[in-house]
Design a protein around this motif. Sequence first.
Motif, PDB file in Angstrom:
ATOM      1  N   PHE A 342       0.800  -1.237   0.000  1.00 11.63           N
ATOM      2  CA  PHE A 342       0.000   0.000   0.000  1.00 11.63           C
ATOM      3  C   PHE A 342       0.833   1.287   0.000  1.00 11.63           C
ATOM      4  CE2 PHE A 342      -2.479  -3.281   2.285  1.00 11.63           C
ATOM      5  CZ  PHE A 342      -3.478  -3.456   1.334  1.00 11.63           C
ATOM      6  N   GLY A 343       2.168   1.161   0.010  1.00  9.79           N
ATOM      7  CA  GLY A 343       3.047   2.316  -0.180  1.00  9.79           C
ATOM      8  C   GLY A 343       2.884   3.414   0.841  1.00  9.79           C
ATOM      9  N   ALA A 344       2.817   4.666   0.343  1.00  9.20           N
ATOM     10  CA  ALA A 344       2.825   5.847   1.209  1.00  9.20           C
ATOM     11  C   ALA A 344       1.523   6.033   1.980  1.00  9.20           C
ATOM     12  CB  ALA A 344       3.095   7.098   0.372  1.00  9.20           C
ATOM     13  N   GLN A 345       0.531   5.180   1.729  1.00  8.84           N
ATOM     14  CA  GLN A 345      -0.721   5.279   2.471  1.00  8.84           C
ATOM     15  C   GLN A 345      -0.601   4.748   3.896  1.00  8.84           C
ATOM     16  OE1 GLN A 345      -4.484   4.433   0.026  1.00  8.84           O
ATOM     17  NE2 GLN A 345      -2.977   3.075  -0.907  1.00  8.84           N
ATOM     18  N   GLU A 357       9.533  11.219  15.243  1.00  8.60           N
ATOM     19  CA  GLU A 357       8.891  10.345  14.261  1.00  8.60           C
ATOM     20  C   GLU A 357       7.456  10.019  14.668  1.00  8.60           C
ATOM     21  OE1 GLU A 357      12.756   7.860  12.544  1.00  8.60           O
ATOM     22  OE2 GLU A 357      11.715   7.175  14.340  1.00  8.60           O
ATOM     23  N   ARG A 358       7.244   9.749  15.953  1.00  8.55           N
ATOM     24  CA  ARG A 358       5.895   9.418  16.410  1.00  8.55           C
ATOM     25  C   ARG A 358       4.962  10.626  16.272  1.00  8.55           C
ATOM     26  NH1 ARG A 358       6.771   6.446  22.138  1.00  8.55           N
ATOM     27  NH2 ARG A 358       4.564   5.976  21.965  1.00  8.55           N
ATOM     28  N   TYR A 359       5.495  11.789  16.579  1.00 10.96           N
ATOM     29  CA  TYR A 359       4.692  13.013  16.460  1.00 10.96           C
ATOM     30  C   TYR A 359       4.297  13.252  14.998  1.00 10.96           C
ATOM     31  CZ  TYR A 359       3.711  18.056  16.628  1.00 10.96           C
ATOM     32  OH  TYR A 359       3.131  19.296  16.512  1.00 10.96           O
ATOM     33  N   ASP A 360       5.250  13.091  14.096  1.00  8.15           N
ATOM     34  CA  ASP A 360       4.954  13.306  12.677  1.00  8.15           C
ATOM     35  C   ASP A 360       3.970  12.271  12.138  1.00  8.15           C
ATOM     36  OD1 ASP A 360       6.628  15.439  12.758  1.00  8.15           O
ATOM     37  OD2 ASP A 360       8.219  14.574  11.525  1.00  8.15           O
ATOM     38  N   GLU A 361       4.124  11.012  12.543  1.00  5.68           N
ATOM     39  CA  GLU A 361       3.183   9.980  12.089  1.00  5.68           C
ATOM     40  C   GLU A 361       1.774  10.265  12.619  1.00  5.68           C
ATOM     41  OE1 GLU A 361       4.483   6.644  10.023  1.00  5.68           O
ATOM     42  OE2 GLU A 361       4.768   8.759   9.567  1.00  5.68           O
ATOM     43  N   TRP A 362       1.691  10.723  13.870  1.00  5.19           N
ATOM     44  CA  TRP A 362       0.395  11.057  14.455  1.00  5.19           C
ATOM     45  C   TRP A 362      -0.269  12.183  13.658  1.00  5.19           C
ATOM     46  CZ3 TRP A 362      -1.464  15.535  16.924  1.00  5.19           C
ATOM     47  CH2 TRP A 362      -2.634  15.374  17.677  1.00  5.19           C
ATOM     48  N   ARG A 363       0.522  13.177  13.266  1.00  2.21           N
ATOM     49  CA  ARG A 363      -0.045  14.294  12.499  1.00  2.21           C
ATOM     50  C   ARG A 363      -0.479  13.855  11.108  1.00  2.21           C
ATOM     51  NH1 ARG A 363       3.899  19.231  12.678  1.00  2.21           N
ATOM     52  NH2 ARG A 363       5.449  17.612  12.422  1.00  2.21           N
ATOM     53  N   ARG A 367      -4.339  14.278   9.998  1.00  2.91           N
ATOM     54  CA  ARG A 367      -4.665  15.097   8.819  1.00  2.91           C
ATOM     55  C   ARG A 367      -5.345  14.303   7.707  1.00  2.91           C
ATOM     56  NH1 ARG A 367       1.185  18.132   8.202  1.00  2.91           N
ATOM     57  NH2 ARG A 367       0.878  19.742   9.782  1.00  2.91           N
ATOM     58  N   GLY A 368      -5.449  12.993   7.882  1.00  2.00           N
ATOM     59  CA  GLY A 368      -6.071  12.165   6.856  1.00  2.00           C
ATOM     60  C   GLY A 368      -5.166  11.883   5.677  1.00  2.00           C
ATOM     61  N   SER A 378      -0.148   0.735  21.493  1.00  2.00           N
ATOM     62  CA  SER A 378      -0.651   2.107  21.598  1.00  2.00           C
ATOM     63  C   SER A 378      -1.218   2.625  20.286  1.00  2.00           C
ATOM     64  CB  SER A 378       0.460   3.042  22.080  1.00  2.00           C
ATOM     65  OG  SER A 378       1.542   3.039  21.161  1.00  2.00           O
ATOM     66  N   ALA A 379      -0.922   1.956  19.176  1.00  3.50           N
ATOM     67  CA  ALA A 379      -1.460   2.392  17.883  1.00  3.50           C
ATOM     68  C   ALA A 379      -2.977   2.257  17.823  1.00  3.50           C
ATOM     69  CB  ALA A 379      -0.823   1.587  16.748  1.00  3.50           C
ATOM     70  N   ILE A 380      -3.556   1.528  18.778  1.00  4.86           N
ATOM     71  CA  ILE A 380      -5.012   1.373  18.781  1.00  4.86           C
ATOM     72  C   ILE A 380      -5.702   2.716  18.987  1.00  4.86           C
ATOM     73  CG2 ILE A 380      -5.258   0.909  21.261  1.00  4.86           C
ATOM     74  CD1 ILE A 380      -7.182  -0.755  18.348  1.00  4.86           C
ATOM     75  N   PHE A 381      -4.963   3.725  19.496  1.00  2.17           N
ATOM     76  CA  PHE A 381      -5.542   5.053  19.711  1.00  2.17           C
ATOM     77  C   PHE A 381      -5.256   6.005  18.555  1.00  2.17           C
ATOM     78  CE2 PHE A 381      -4.726   3.375  24.039  1.00  2.17           C
ATOM     79  CZ  PHE A 381      -6.047   3.331  24.480  1.00  2.17           C
ATOM     80  N   ALA A 382      -4.751   5.507  17.446  1.00  2.68           N
ATOM     81  CA  ALA A 382      -4.457   6.368  16.290  1.00  2.68           C
ATOM     82  C   ALA A 382      -5.710   7.140  15.893  1.00  2.68           C
ATOM     83  CB  ALA A 382      -3.965   5.517  15.123  1.00  2.68           C
ATOM     84  N   PRO A 383      -5.579   8.449  15.607  1.00  3.53           N
ATOM     85  CA  PRO A 383      -6.756   9.277  15.314  1.00  3.53           C
ATOM     86  C   PRO A 383      -7.300   9.082  13.898  1.00  3.53           C
ATOM     87  CG  PRO A 383      -4.768  10.617  15.214  1.00  3.53           C
ATOM     88  CD  PRO A 383      -4.329   9.259  15.686  1.00  3.53           C
TER      89      PRO A 383
END
Length: 806
Positions: A342-345, A357-363, A367-368, A378-383
């Motif tokens: 799925f690449g960059a998705q 890195e975690r902060y940037d991935e969260w953003r 941002r969709g 902890s990824a279960i709380f990803a927005p």
Amino acid sequence: MKQAAVIVDVPTMQTNQPYTYLVPESLEQLIEIGMRVTVPFGRGNRLVQGFVTEVQSIEPSETNLKSIEELIEPTAVLNTELLALGAWLANRNFAFKISVLQMMLPNVMRAKYTKTLQALNIDAIEDPQVKQLFIDRNTITFDSENVPVELLANVQRALRLNQLQIGYIVGNRAKEKLVLAIKPALSASEYDQIRQGLRSTAHKQAHLLTYLMTMSNEYLPQAELIKLLGIDAGLITRAAKNGWVEQAKIEVYRLPKLTGTIETTQALKLNSEQLQAYQAITETVIAKQNETFLLEGITGSGKTEVYLQAIAETLAIGRTALMLVPEITLTPQMVRRVQGRFGAQVAVMHSGLSDGERYDEWRRIKRGEVKVVVGARSAIFAPLENIGLIIIDEEHEGSYKQDENPRYHARDVAIWRAEYHHATVVLGSATPSLESRARAQKGRYKLLKLTKRAQNSSLPTATIVDMREALQNGSNELFSPLLAEKLVDRLKKSEQSVLLLNRRGYANFLMCRDCGYVPKCKNCDLALTMHTDTGRMECHYCGYSEPIPNKCVQCGSERIRPYGAGTQKVEQVLHKEFPQARIMRMDVDTTRRKGSVDQMLTDFGEKKADILLGTQMIAKGLDFPDITLVGVLNADTSLSVPDFRASERTFQLLTQVAGRAGRADKQGEVVIQTFNPEHYAIQLASQQNFEAFYETEMRLRHTWQYSPYFYTLQIKIAHEDQAVAAKIAYQTANWLKQKLAIDSTLLGPAAGAVSRLKNKYYYRMLIKFKNDDGLEMALKELMLAAQRLQKQKVILTIDRDPNNFI
């Protein structure tokens, strides 16, 4: 007028009841639920942080309400779903909402920091007042001094248009990565005119001008341009001075990097069982029907391919997907497979990433910008929004349960989020937890089975070696003659072997042969583990260490010797016994450096080692065609743990590691060394017979009245003084007994299996119950009482469905 309900962070007096604050007129159009705010609290009006959980319009009137001081960010950090999830989790796990909500944010947003406001592209800012803020710089401190309150609404709009970016500076470390970038300053015809006037020898300048003629009017990182054109930074600097380009600092994401390249993959043809599972899962995804599946598939049955194709179908209908793996050691392998499809998705979230890195991935997720998230617990709380599918691989693993407050289980959170989004949950495992399998038996989950390996390879053959007999016959204490013989055979064939010993370090402990003295941790009632690579004795619980002694500190004897064996000692013996072998050791001690796990597994996959020796981190996920031998050096290490799940965990670990062998066209073999060869968990794991193990263990659990027939709940009480800990424990137990239902049972209080940890003495109680409303109410009272006990330095914790009984 507006008022807001705010959950505040006051460590000494937490509560799940929000406080009501007046919203200042300047913030009325900006305030949203899910925002973080600063509010005055208490008689001294000290400023504390909080989360807005509700906003209401009220009639103008005189009020004694205190006002919100400021917005920490002008945008919401948590959406409506995550706020509701936080309230549910706090109630279920006897936790305070503030701790749950803070846990959902990246570390950098929880620390003490300075907020910044950064212009991603000054020219793109439409609002002239906002643009004026950045007249001489790209980044400003985000506070009332630099950003007037009357401009907050304008700033908020610019943020939503991605013209601005909020950042955080922790200590002296900026939390956004800024790089020097350039963009064209002239038109294509102007560049062509300049190029015509160059000297004939100015090849690099001509090359740069030609590229600038076709370049879009967007900033490009300067380093990328230098690499692309093969020029130097000095040429760019001269070009900027000549007015050919504009230079500015822009933000770039810190994307987690994997070792080597990621190869793009295509969907494989599914066998009949895989296809049946895939169709059942995707039917519910497409129908937006909330369903939980238990995908029980033997090792090598192709569960991951079913996951990937189900994710593809989820994305095809415009929904998002979340996939959890149990440990960060498995994350690089799974990320490689998911990104290959799925690449960059794909975004990655786990504790092995840097804070940046975690902060940037969260953003990126918020941002969709991504549609798939892969990570550990902890990824279960990803927005993520619009979730269609949640996958929990190796669902039986204990690492999905958090042992620290708030003590949630990722499986429970996944099921809650799936209900919220009308999504599908897939729990996958070769050895499901008894709780999940029992729910499938009752029809709460739908059971899907994969009974054959995807590539039609056969399961490995297994041999159990009785180490009692082997040692009586003069065998090496680490390698039985059978295992040694098979290791030599694999070396001759240039095939690979995996050896499991779930104990790190060199020796379990040291003991004086004259007086019996054993060096112990000064903070815990535990023998220190010997580590020869560091030359120290270490405590694996609190981190205390001291040099390895040359003689007994108690009697002075030099006859102090190591006992037992850890992975360090096995590695040393392997080098001695098999000098021709290339050996790789993988445990906590060898994988501390970031990226080391991925590098080691990549090297092993490229056959840079013949034998992979490790702890349980090597038992799952490895899929290499040349592994034809798995050796379990001591199958008993987890059997002796004081835990009613000891047999289950032993069976799961042995089955998982055995499944690493023979996954391609070569027959695999497993050698299991044990001092308990008759134990049903070891016997049935050697046969990879989950059904027989499930039936046997369920009968025992029913007799013992343990999960899944009864719920379990553990209360721990700790204090530096053993007498104080015992007194509070017995007082608590006597109070609780009056609250329990007739069919509920309280065991204890009793000292923990390790009575002292980190200079605190522990007492614990275990409650077994089915439905007990009185207990639930009592525990909520106890949660509040725990805050009062903290003033006496007593720690009281409540753990629903505990995983750890030490």
